[in-house]
Design a protein around this motif. Structure first.
Motif, PDB file in Angstrom:
ATOM      1  N   THR A 135       0.817  -1.206   0.000  1.00 38.88           N
ATOM      2  CA  THR A 135       0.000   0.000   0.000  1.00 38.88           C
ATOM      3  C   THR A 135       0.854   1.260   0.000  1.00 38.88           C
ATOM      4  O   THR A 135       0.587   2.219  -0.716  1.00 38.88           O
ATOM      5  N   ALA A 136       1.914   1.242   0.815  1.00 41.04           N
ATOM      6  CA  ALA A 136       2.779   2.417   0.952  1.00 41.04           C
ATOM      7  C   ALA A 136       3.810   2.540  -0.162  1.00 41.04           C
ATOM      8  O   ALA A 136       4.568   3.516  -0.201  1.00 41.04           O
ATOM      9  N   GLY A 137       3.864   1.563  -1.060  1.00 42.46           N
ATOM     10  CA  GLY A 137       4.831   1.604  -2.142  1.00 42.46           C
ATOM     11  C   GLY A 137       6.232   1.214  -1.734  1.00 42.46           C
ATOM     12  O   GLY A 137       7.197   1.478  -2.460  1.00 42.46           O
ATOM     13  N   LEU A 138       6.361   0.558  -0.583  1.00 41.86           N
ATOM     14  CA  LEU A 138       7.664   0.106  -0.108  1.00 41.86           C
ATOM     15  C   LEU A 138       7.990  -1.309  -0.561  1.00 41.86           C
ATOM     16  O   LEU A 138       9.064  -1.824  -0.278  1.00 41.86           O
ATOM     17  N   LEU A 139       7.047  -1.941  -1.228  1.00 40.70           N
ATOM     18  CA  LEU A 139       7.234  -3.242  -1.860  1.00 40.70           C
ATOM     19  C   LEU A 139       6.571  -3.157  -3.224  1.00 40.70           C
ATOM     20  O   LEU A 139       5.386  -2.822  -3.323  1.00 40.70           O
ATOM     21  N   ASP A 354       2.733  -2.512  11.267  1.00 41.75           N
ATOM     22  CA  ASP A 354       2.194  -1.797  10.119  1.00 41.75           C
ATOM     23  C   ASP A 354       2.283  -0.289  10.332  1.00 41.75           C
ATOM     24  O   ASP A 354       2.515   0.465   9.379  1.00 41.75           O
ATOM     25  N   ALA A 355       2.121   0.154  11.572  1.00 38.50           N
ATOM     26  CA  ALA A 355       2.237   1.585  11.866  1.00 38.50           C
ATOM     27  C   ALA A 355       3.607   2.114  11.471  1.00 38.50           C
ATOM     28  O   ALA A 355       3.736   3.249  11.004  1.00 38.50           O
ATOM     29  N   GLY A 356       4.628   1.298  11.671  1.00 42.93           N
ATOM     30  CA  GLY A 356       5.965   1.707  11.284  1.00 42.93           C
ATOM     31  C   GLY A 356       6.122   1.843   9.787  1.00 42.93           C
ATOM     32  O   GLY A 356       6.848   2.713   9.293  1.00 42.93           O
ATOM     33  N   ILE A 357       5.446   0.980   9.036  1.00 40.43           N
ATOM     34  CA  ILE A 357       5.494   1.059   7.576  1.00 40.43           C
ATOM     35  C   ILE A 357       4.807   2.331   7.090  1.00 40.43           C
ATOM     36  O   ILE A 357       5.300   3.029   6.195  1.00 40.43           O
ATOM     37  N   LEU A 358       3.656   2.659   7.677  1.00 38.68           N
ATOM     38  CA  LEU A 358       2.892   3.823   7.238  1.00 38.68           C
ATOM     39  C   LEU A 358       3.485   5.138   7.709  1.00 38.68           C
ATOM     40  O   LEU A 358       3.144   6.197   7.178  1.00 38.68           O
ATOM     41  N   ARG A 361       4.538   7.841   5.417  1.00 37.47           N
ATOM     42  CA  ARG A 361       3.543   8.338   4.457  1.00 37.47           C
ATOM     43  C   ARG A 361       2.448   9.175   5.114  1.00 37.47           C
ATOM     44  O   ARG A 361       1.933  10.106   4.502  1.00 37.47           O
ATOM     45  N   VAL A 362       2.056   8.810   6.353  1.00 41.79           N
ATOM     46  CA  VAL A 362       0.983   9.531   7.043  1.00 41.79           C
ATOM     47  C   VAL A 362       1.377   9.696   8.515  1.00 41.79           C
ATOM     48  O   VAL A 362       2.183   8.920   9.040  1.00 41.79           O
ATOM     49  N   PRO A 363       0.816  10.701   9.218  1.00 42.89           N
ATOM     50  CA  PRO A 363       1.072  10.830  10.660  1.00 42.89           C
ATOM     51  C   PRO A 363       0.599   9.584  11.401  1.00 42.89           C
ATOM     52  O   PRO A 363      -0.557   9.172  11.258  1.00 42.89           O
ATOM     53  N   THR A 364       1.478   8.982  12.157  1.00 47.47           N
ATOM     54  CA  THR A 364       1.214   7.669  12.750  1.00 47.47           C
ATOM     55  C   THR A 364       1.639   7.642  14.212  1.00 47.47           C
ATOM     56  O   THR A 364       2.641   8.273  14.591  1.00 47.47           O
TER      57      THR A 364
END
Length: 405
Positions: A135-139, A354-358, A361-364
């Motif tokens: 989703t985040a474009g990291l894969l 998953d919060a670390g992945i996002l 990209r977004v405030p987490t």
């Protein structure tokens, strides 16, 4: 529906009667049951339900297209023989927190979303957080399509067998643009809160961490007839590397674990030709992690050379240090401390989420619920009922502070 009744419904799904642990692997029957449970919870509450291009499940209150949504949730899959709380606690608590806000007759000013990210643990395909990474474009889609499980089944094949379209996977910037803040609740994977006596804490950062594959290649031979001096046994340098990992981690104040190993031909009476071990290492700072992994690899090469064994080291995944959004983190701490005036513990973690992945990209931000034993990724993983309810109420307070009048 209360937290307790939801928890009781989900508890038996994917649980092994032999070990008491959970085997909720991505795109399997147990995973399908978890997904059906999520959809049922969304529909019971009149939420808008959808599955995105990467197989992540979403439940929405309000119009997600309006943007600036507050999203919470976690994952429902597990590690092999994992515990009940890692992931599911965050998803169940998300639905329970929404119920709590409705009971308070809260007036929502922003859309609220609940998410179940797919394949967070990476237990089947060897890469953590596949759903959120895509989703985040990291894969990339190409990288994801090359992932295979131990039986040789590819990720696209597994998704197709489960009824999902693998051709659709890939970055999802439009969906990310909907999210104004993401807050993940998770059981603590350590004992920091138990030591401070607090039921709930706020995360500060995720340690840098990664997974490395060590391939020791020797020569297969007869275990009963081959002289010790004639052997090129890859098990020996592997075993010495396991011990070296412990020494390097202790010296640096980090952690390092060889938790998975594959042996070929894997016969009791055969000297192996290949020993493949997977290293997981984490540290508070990047420099420390680099030092530890470099030290382990140096020791592995020395031991391999001493036994006439070839060595290949491949970094399979890596996540740099993740600092959660400071403004959001501090706001959570203020919201949780406003009624009591108490300072809410803020703590780091060595576990990926998953919060670390996002976060890039977004405030987490993240909330942790006390784990009295500190045990995780095990059937012994635990949180008390009172602490789980405290977590639900804390998450409800946070959502109310972020998304309501």
């Amino acid at each position: 529906m209360t937290f307790h009744s939801m928890w009781a419904e989900l508890l038996p799904v994917g649980r092994s009667s032999a070990t008491g642990g959970y085997r909720r692997f991505a795109w399997t029957g147990a995973d399908a049951e978890c997904r059906a449970w999520f959809r049922e919870q969304a529909e019971k509450r009149g939420l808008t339900y959808e599955v995105d291009r990467n197989g992540n499940q979403w439940a929405w209150l309000g119009d997600p297209a309006a943007g600036n949504a507050v999203v919470t949730g976690s994952h429902l899959d597990s590690v092999p023989d994992g515990g009940a709380f890692d992931g599911p606690l965050g998803v169940v608590s998300a639905f329970a927190a929404l119920d709590e806000l409705r009971a308070r007759t809260a007036e929502f000013t922003r859309p609220v979303g609940i998410v179940n990210f797919g394949d967070e643990e990476g237990a089947r395909f060897g890469l953590a957080c596949v759903g959120s990474r895509l989703t985040a474009g990291l894969l990339t889609a190409e990288q994801a399509r090359r992932l295979t499980d131990a039986d040789g089944t590819t990720l696209p094949q597994a998704m197709a067998a489960a009824g999902y379209d693998p051709d659709a996977i890939g970055p999802d910037p439009e969906r990310l643009a909907r999210i104004g803040a993401f807050v993940e609740l998770h059981v603590e994977q350590g004992r920091a809160l138990d030591l401070t006596g607090d039921p709930v804490g706020v995360a500060s950062a995720i340690w840098p961490h990664g997974r490395w594959r060590f391939d020791f290649r020797g020569e297969a031979n007869h275990a009963g007839t081959t002289r010790l001096t004639d052997r090129r046994d890859p098990m020996l340098p592997y075993a010495e590397t396991v011990l070296a990992a412990r020494r390097e981690a202790e010296r640096a104040g980090a952690v390092a674990t060889f938790g998975k190993v594959s042996v070929a031909p894997n016969g009791v009476n055969a000297v192996p030709r290949l020993v493949r071990g997977w290293l997981d290492s984490r540290a508070p700072e990047q420099d420390t992690l680099d030092t530890v992994v470099t030290g382990i690899e140096k020791a592995a090469r020395a031991h391999a050379d001493a036994h006439g064994v070839a060595l290949e080291v491949v970094r399979e995944s890596f996540t740099p240090v993740v600092e959660f959004d400071h403004a959001l983190r501090d706001r959570l701490a203020r919201i949780l401390g406003k009624d009591t005036g108490l300072k809410v513990p803020v703590l780091g973690t060595g576990a990926g989420h998953d919060a670390g992945i996002l976060a890039g990209r977004v405030p987490t931000a993240m909330l942790f619920v006390r784990n009295p034993t500190g045990v995780s990724h095990s059937p012994a993983e635990h949180a008390t009922e009172d602490d789980c309810v405290a977590g639900v109420l804390a998450l409800a307070d946070v959502l109310e502070g972020l998304a309501c009048r």
